[in-house]
Design a protein around this motif. Structure first.
Motif, PDB file in Angstrom:
ATOM      1  N   PRO A 286       0.803  -1.234   0.000  1.00  0.00           N
ATOM      2  CA  PRO A 286       0.000   0.000   0.000  1.00  0.00           C
ATOM      3  C   PRO A 286       0.829   1.274   0.000  1.00  0.00           C
ATOM      4  N   ARG A 287       2.035   1.225   0.573  1.00  0.00           N
ATOM      5  CA  ARG A 287       2.887   2.410   0.606  1.00  0.00           C
ATOM      6  C   ARG A 287       3.181   2.920  -0.801  1.00  0.00           C
ATOM      7  N   ALA A 288       3.173   2.012  -1.779  1.00  0.00           N
ATOM      8  CA  ALA A 288       3.468   2.395  -3.164  1.00  0.00           C
ATOM      9  C   ALA A 288       2.230   2.864  -3.921  1.00  0.00           C
ATOM     10  N   SER A 289       1.069   2.811  -3.291  1.00  0.00           N
ATOM     11  CA  SER A 289      -0.173   3.190  -3.965  1.00  0.00           C
ATOM     12  C   SER A 289      -0.258   4.709  -4.118  1.00  0.00           C
ATOM     13  N   SER A 290      -0.566   5.171  -5.325  1.00  0.00           N
ATOM     14  CA  SER A 290      -0.701   6.609  -5.568  1.00  0.00           C
ATOM     15  C   SER A 290      -1.982   7.168  -4.985  1.00  0.00           C
ATOM     16  N   ALA A 304      -0.664  10.096  15.117  1.00  0.00           N
ATOM     17  CA  ALA A 304      -1.350   8.912  14.601  1.00  0.00           C
ATOM     18  C   ALA A 304      -0.504   7.655  14.780  1.00  0.00           C
ATOM     19  N   GLU A 305       0.795   7.756  14.586  1.00  0.00           N
ATOM     20  CA  GLU A 305       1.655   6.589  14.753  1.00  0.00           C
ATOM     21  C   GLU A 305       1.570   6.068  16.184  1.00  0.00           C
ATOM     22  N   ALA A 306       1.422   6.978  17.140  1.00  0.00           N
ATOM     23  CA  ALA A 306       1.303   6.555  18.536  1.00  0.00           C
ATOM     24  C   ALA A 306       0.021   5.758  18.776  1.00  0.00           C
ATOM     25  N   PHE A 307      -1.010   5.978  17.942  1.00  0.00           N
ATOM     26  CA  PHE A 307      -2.259   5.228  18.093  1.00  0.00           C
ATOM     27  C   PHE A 307      -2.047   3.732  17.883  1.00  0.00           C
ATOM     28  N   LEU A 308      -1.026   3.359  17.139  1.00  0.00           N
ATOM     29  CA  LEU A 308      -0.780   1.944  16.846  1.00  0.00           C
ATOM     30  C   LEU A 308      -0.538   1.140  18.119  1.00  0.00           C
ATOM     31  N   ALA A 309      -0.133   1.825  19.185  1.00  0.00           N
ATOM     32  CA  ALA A 309       0.116   1.141  20.457  1.00  0.00           C
ATOM     33  C   ALA A 309      -1.157   0.986  21.289  1.00  0.00           C
ATOM     34  N   ASP A 310      -2.291   1.483  20.783  1.00  0.00           N
ATOM     35  CA  ASP A 310      -3.534   1.438  21.557  1.00  0.00           C
ATOM     36  C   ASP A 310      -4.261   0.105  21.443  1.00  0.00           C
ATOM     37  N   GLY A 311      -3.758  -0.797  20.612  1.00  0.00           N
ATOM     38  CA  GLY A 311      -4.404  -2.094  20.460  1.00  0.00           C
ATOM     39  C   GLY A 311      -3.503  -3.033  19.675  1.00  0.00           C
ATOM     40  N   GLY A 316      -2.564  -4.511   8.824  1.00  0.00           N
ATOM     41  CA  GLY A 316      -1.690  -3.353   8.738  1.00  0.00           C
ATOM     42  C   GLY A 316      -0.803  -3.196   9.948  1.00  0.00           C
ATOM     43  N   GLY A 317      -0.578  -1.940  10.325  1.00  0.00           N
ATOM     44  CA  GLY A 317       0.282  -1.642  11.465  1.00  0.00           C
ATOM     45  C   GLY A 317       1.616  -1.040  11.079  1.00  0.00           C
ATOM     46  N   GLU A 318       1.903  -0.944   9.762  1.00  0.00           N
ATOM     47  CA  GLU A 318       3.187  -0.407   9.328  1.00  0.00           C
ATOM     48  C   GLU A 318       3.126   1.115   9.206  1.00  0.00           C
ATOM     49  N   SER A 319       4.281   1.740   9.379  1.00  0.00           N
ATOM     50  CA  SER A 319       4.367   3.192   9.231  1.00  0.00           C
ATOM     51  C   SER A 319       5.750   3.565   8.741  1.00  0.00           C
ATOM     52  N   ASP A 320       5.862   4.778   8.158  1.00  0.00           N
ATOM     53  CA  ASP A 320       7.140   5.263   7.655  1.00  0.00           C
ATOM     54  C   ASP A 320       7.178   6.772   7.807  1.00  0.00           C
ATOM     55  N   ALA A 321       8.020   7.257   8.696  1.00  0.00           N
ATOM     56  CA  ALA A 321       8.061   8.690   8.999  1.00  0.00           C
ATOM     57  C   ALA A 321       8.549   9.514   7.817  1.00  0.00           C
ATOM     58  N   SER A 322       9.460   8.967   7.007  1.00  0.00           N
ATOM     59  CA  SER A 322      10.040   9.744   5.908  1.00  0.00           C
ATOM     60  C   SER A 322       8.993  10.143   4.872  1.00  0.00           C
ATOM     61  N   SER A 323       7.980   9.308   4.684  1.00  0.00           N
ATOM     62  CA  SER A 323       6.917   9.614   3.718  1.00  0.00           C
ATOM     63  C   SER A 323       5.591   9.936   4.408  1.00  0.00           C
ATOM     64  N   ARG A 324       5.604  10.037   5.725  1.00  0.00           N
ATOM     65  CA  ARG A 324       4.399  10.297   6.525  1.00  0.00           C
ATOM     66  C   ARG A 324       3.305   9.277   6.189  1.00  0.00           C
ATOM     67  N   PHE A 325       3.711   8.034   5.996  1.00  0.00           N
ATOM     68  CA  PHE A 325       2.776   6.965   5.616  1.00  0.00           C
ATOM     69  C   PHE A 325       2.426   6.097   6.820  1.00  0.00           C
ATOM     70  N   ILE A 326       1.132   5.856   7.002  1.00  0.00           N
ATOM     71  CA  ILE A 326       0.643   4.870   7.963  1.00  0.00           C
ATOM     72  C   ILE A 326      -0.314   3.972   7.204  1.00  0.00           C
ATOM     73  N   ASN A 327      -0.092   2.684   7.277  1.00  0.00           N
ATOM     74  CA  ASN A 327      -0.927   1.739   6.533  1.00  0.00           C
ATOM     75  C   ASN A 327      -2.334   1.670   7.112  1.00  0.00           C
ATOM     76  N   PHE A 328      -3.283   1.302   6.268  1.00  0.00           N
ATOM     77  CA  PHE A 328      -4.630   0.995   6.754  1.00  0.00           C
ATOM     78  C   PHE A 328      -4.511  -0.081   7.818  1.00  0.00           C
ATOM     79  N   SER A 347      -6.808   9.333  10.951  1.00  0.00           N
ATOM     80  CA  SER A 347      -5.734   8.557  10.336  1.00  0.00           C
ATOM     81  C   SER A 347      -6.350   7.313   9.693  1.00  0.00           C
ATOM     82  N   PRO A 348      -5.529   6.462   9.047  1.00  0.00           N
ATOM     83  CA  PRO A 348      -6.065   5.222   8.466  1.00  0.00           C
ATOM     84  C   PRO A 348      -6.252   4.100   9.489  1.00  0.00           C
ATOM     85  N   ILE A 349      -6.292   4.434  10.770  1.00  0.00           N
ATOM     86  CA  ILE A 349      -6.365   3.426  11.832  1.00  0.00           C
ATOM     87  C   ILE A 349      -7.804   3.278  12.315  1.00  0.00           C
ATOM     88  N   LEU A 350      -8.296   2.047  12.314  1.00  0.00           N
ATOM     89  CA  LEU A 350      -9.679   1.747  12.686  1.00  0.00           C
ATOM     90  C   LEU A 350      -9.733   0.777  13.863  1.00  0.00           C
TER      91      LEU A 350
END
Length: 467
Positions: A286-290, A304-311, A316-328, A347-350
């Motif tokens: 998904p990181r490569a998706s336009s 938003a990246e900190a939300f990943l630790a809430d559950g 998903g669960g991947e993130s990349d700070a250089s591109s400000r990408f957080i996976n669904f 964010s894309p976090i559900l």
């Protein structure tokens, strides 16, 4: 050629608003044909600037050309076209039923321009956020000061150039909602207010509007939008539309789903369908998706990246700070008071919660503040109607996501507790208008029953009329 505006000092804003007020008092904005011409000018301007808006939205939010056209440009063009078509009827007002005490006359509610309007916009869907109030102001005949979120500088620059090229500053003036500018704006008198901002800023706008006894439409979008997936839902369709809404602009649209409530019987089916849809729409990486987009800035990414630790991430669960990408990402085991369920950052976090019954799902929604949007997936129209009847939200959709935000005839706004009033389309026209009640009597008959002196027969007739 674009020229940089002078610093937005209180004196500068006073000069702008005084020029706009003089323009308004000249009557130049009252003619309906002139308003329609302004709307046509705006439509042509958006077409002329589409390429520049696409590039700017890509720079600010990582949106693809397809997403900008579908989610930003098309709704704006649709809204402008709707207002051009409906404006003569809206401006004419509405004929009302005669009063039993005034049967030979008529009454009409007639909207007139409110005066000067101030709109402070959010950064999600920045093209829509900027141009929808402009459409409403031009249709209503109300000069507008438009303050854009500083989080989308590239889109702001294009919008400012568009407005400068096609409209006089006395009609539409664009600036950036920096803190100092907001303070200066709130020190001026406006006749209508529109604010899309966090609660602390929105409250300040509400107070400023109250000081001038002016109406205010306020959208905080701070409630969390639920997507309820019931056991009789079309699971594949629900997954497709949830993934689309939650990956559009990296899930940062104010009306996107923020959490899922799913009935236990279909939990595994939904998770599998969501996983498959993510790959179908955005590929194996998904990181490569336009079409995915990125978090609007480093601050939003970090929160938003900190939300990943809430559950626990089941998708998903991947993130990349250089591109400000957080996976669904779908999270399980999230507490009701976890940051991801409290923050206004989207964010894309559900988070995903289970419900035993429809009633349980309704109870879960009602245990939280009313939100901007509610989504219900069910093939039973009566069940969907029951959920709608027993919950509150600013907008809602059944078996779809986000589509309620692109109907120009539907108002858009928050529910009680997280906002006030509605805007966009016809609701936006009314937000920047005043309703005047007009009654006209006849010169050919004048019933003596309403005039002095008193008489028994008059009282008897009145008693008969008010039965």
């Amino acid at each position: 050629m674009h020229t940089k505006e002078p610093a937005m000092t209180p004196e500068r804003i006073y000069e702008i608003t005084e020029n706009q007020r003089a323009f308004f008092l000249s009557g130049a904005t009252r003619d309906v044909d002139n308003r329609k011409a302004s709307l046509r000018t705006l439509r042509s301007a958006v077409h002329d600037y589409t390429r520049r808006l696409i590039v700017a939205a890509g720079q600010d939010a990582g949106l693809s050309e397809h997403m900008v056209l579908a989610a930003e440009i098309a709704p704006v063009i649709n809204d402008i076209g709707h207002m051009i078509k409906k404006l003569p009827c809206l401006a004419k007002g509405k004929l009302v039923k005669r009063s039993r005490l005034h049967v030979w006359g008529w009454g009409r509610s007639v909207p007139s321009p409110a005066g000067l309007a101030l709109a402070v916009t959010g950064w999600d869907m920045p093209v829509q956020r900027a141009l929808m109030p402009v459409t409403s102001a031009l249709a209503a005949g109300t000069p507008l000061v438009l303050a854009l979120s500083p989080r989308t500088p590239n889109v702001n620059g294009v919008i400012e150039r568009l407005v400068q090229q096609f409209f006089k500053p006395e009609q539409i003036f664009v600036t950036t909602a920096e803190e100092e500018t907001v303070e200066s704006l709130l020190g001026q008198r406006f006749d209508a207010y529109l604010c899309t901002a966090p609660r602390d800023v929105a409250i300040r706008f509400g107070r400023a509007a109250a000081e001038h006894l002016a109406p205010a439409v306020i959208e905080t979008a701070e409630g969390r939008n639920a997507a309820i997936v019931l056991e009789d839902a079309d699971i594949r369709l629900a997954a497709r539309r949830i993934v689309w809404a939650k990956t559009l602009a990296a899930g940062q649209a104010a009306a996107a789903p923020d959490y899922i409530i799913v009935q236990k019987k279909v939990r595994e089916r939904l998770i599998n369908a969501l996983r498959n849809e993510l790959e179908t729409q955005h590929g194996a990486v998904p990181r490569a998706s336009s079409a995915f987009g990125k978090m609007i800035d480093a601050k939003a990414f970090a929160e938003a990246e900190a939300f990943l630790a809430d559950g626990t991430a089941v998708i998903g669960g991947e993130s990349d700070a250089s591109s400000r990408f957080i996976n669904f990402t779908v999270l399980e085991g999230v507490a009701d008071d976890a940051p991801v369920m409290q923050s206004t950052t989207r964010s894309p976090i559900l988070p995903l919660f289970e419900a035993d019954t429809v009633e349980h799902a309704i109870q879960m929604v009602n245990s939280r503040p009313a939100a901007l949007a509610l989504y219900i997936f069910s093939t039973n129209i009566f069940t969907a109607r029951m959920v709608l009847d027993e919950t509150m939200s600013g907008t809602a959709a059944v078996n779809d996501t986000l589509v309620q935000t692109v109907y120009p005839a539907l108002p858009f706004g928050d529910a009680a507790g997280s906002g006030a009033g509605s805007h966009r389309g016809e609701a936006g026209f009314m937000a920047f208008s005043r309703l005047r009640s007009v009654a006209r009597g006849t010169n050919f008959i004048d019933l003596p029953v309403r005039f002095s002196p008193d008489a028994n027969w008059k009282q008897k007739l009145l008693r008969y009329i008010i039965k």
